[in-house]
Design a protein around this motif. Structure first.
Motif, mmCIF file in Angstrom:
data_model
loop_
_atom_site.group_PDB
_atom_site.id
_atom_site.type_symbol
_atom_site.label_atom_id
_atom_site.label_comp_id
_atom_site.label_asym_id
_atom_site.label_seq_id
_atom_site.Cartn_x
_atom_site.Cartn_y
_atom_site.Cartn_z
ATOM 1 N N ILE A 2 0.838 -1.204 0.000
ATOM 2 C CA ILE A 2 0.000 0.000 0.000
ATOM 3 C C ILE A 2 0.870 1.250 0.000
ATOM 4 N N VAL A 3 1.885 1.262 0.834
ATOM 5 C CA VAL A 3 2.789 2.416 0.895
ATOM 6 C C VAL A 3 3.522 2.576 -0.430
ATOM 7 N N GLN A 4 3.994 1.462 -1.002
ATOM 8 C CA GLN A 4 4.684 1.525 -2.290
ATOM 9 C C GLN A 4 3.731 1.996 -3.386
ATOM 10 N N ALA A 5 2.484 1.543 -3.343
ATOM 11 C CA ALA A 5 1.487 1.963 -4.329
ATOM 12 C C ALA A 5 1.266 3.465 -4.240
ATOM 13 N N TYR A 6 1.114 3.951 -3.025
ATOM 14 C CA TYR A 6 0.904 5.394 -2.816
ATOM 15 C C TYR A 6 2.098 6.195 -3.322
ATOM 16 N N ASN A 7 3.291 5.786 -2.957
ATOM 17 C CA ASN A 7 4.492 6.522 -3.373
ATOM 18 C C ASN A 7 4.694 6.482 -4.888
ATOM 19 N N SER A 8 4.405 5.342 -5.492
ATOM 20 C CA SER A 8 4.547 5.219 -6.944
ATOM 21 C C SER A 8 3.560 6.119 -7.669
ATOM 22 N N TYR A 9 2.323 6.091 -7.230
ATOM 23 C CA TYR A 9 1.280 6.910 -7.863
ATOM 24 C C TYR A 9 1.600 8.392 -7.681
ATOM 25 N N LYS A 10 2.015 8.762 -6.486
ATOM 26 C CA LYS A 10 2.360 10.154 -6.185
ATOM 27 C C LYS A 10 3.520 10.616 -7.077
#
Length: 164
Positions: free
Chosen positions: A25-33
């Motif tokens: 989830i954290v990686q998904a958020y950082n990637s999208y951001k």
């Protein structure tokens, strides 16, 4: 870490169906951001050529702060999870590679080989753009090659490829 916990709690509270771990989830958020930030900043630079660098830095900072707060809104959570599941999750063990956004094909590579992978894909799929791309990569002062503007190649790369 505070932001990481916050995004994890938001996803839990939104009851979004997914199979992601908290780390995912954290990686998904950082990637999208990062993807959104890069596109916005690149677009801003294209539209504000001639603006002094100090002013561009202020604008970049404002964009970064807006993205950080705006992406945490619940309406983006589904996009963040979907982006992860359709891109990063397919990457596999290495977690490094290039996705051709036009075809949806993922090209796995080692860390540090992303740009040579972009060049290989361009050579195979976009041969009309690969020669100017190579010249621009090798000469940061070059703005035009063979009638092709650096900005148009930069825009093409940003729109066509996602790099992990």
């Amino acid at each position: 870490m505070k932001a990481d916990n916050y995004i994890i709690e938001l996803v839990k509270a939104a009851n979004i169906t997914h199979d992601l771990t908290n780390t995912d989830i954290v990686q998904a958020y950082n990637s999208y951001k990062t993807e959104i930030r890069t596109k916005l900043i690149h677009s801003m630079i294209r539209n504000y050529t001639g603006v002094p660098n100090s002013e561009l830095e202020v604008i970049k900072s404002a964009i970064n702060k807006a993205i950080d707060s705006g992406l945490l809104a619940n309406k983006h959570l589904n996009r963040i999870i979907q982006n992860y599941q359709t891109t990063i999750k397919v990457i596999g063990e290495s977690k490094h590679g290039v996705i051709d956004n036009r075809t949806g094909i993922f090209y796995e590579c080692l860390d540090g080989e992303q740009w040579s992978t972009v060049q290989r894909v361009m050579n195979e799929r976009y041969p009309d753009k690969v020669i100017p791309f190579i010249y621009f990569m090798n000469d940061s002062q070059l703005d035009t090659f063979g009638g092709v503007e650096r900005d148009s190649i930069d825009w093409f790369i940003m729109e066509t490829f996602s790099i992990f």
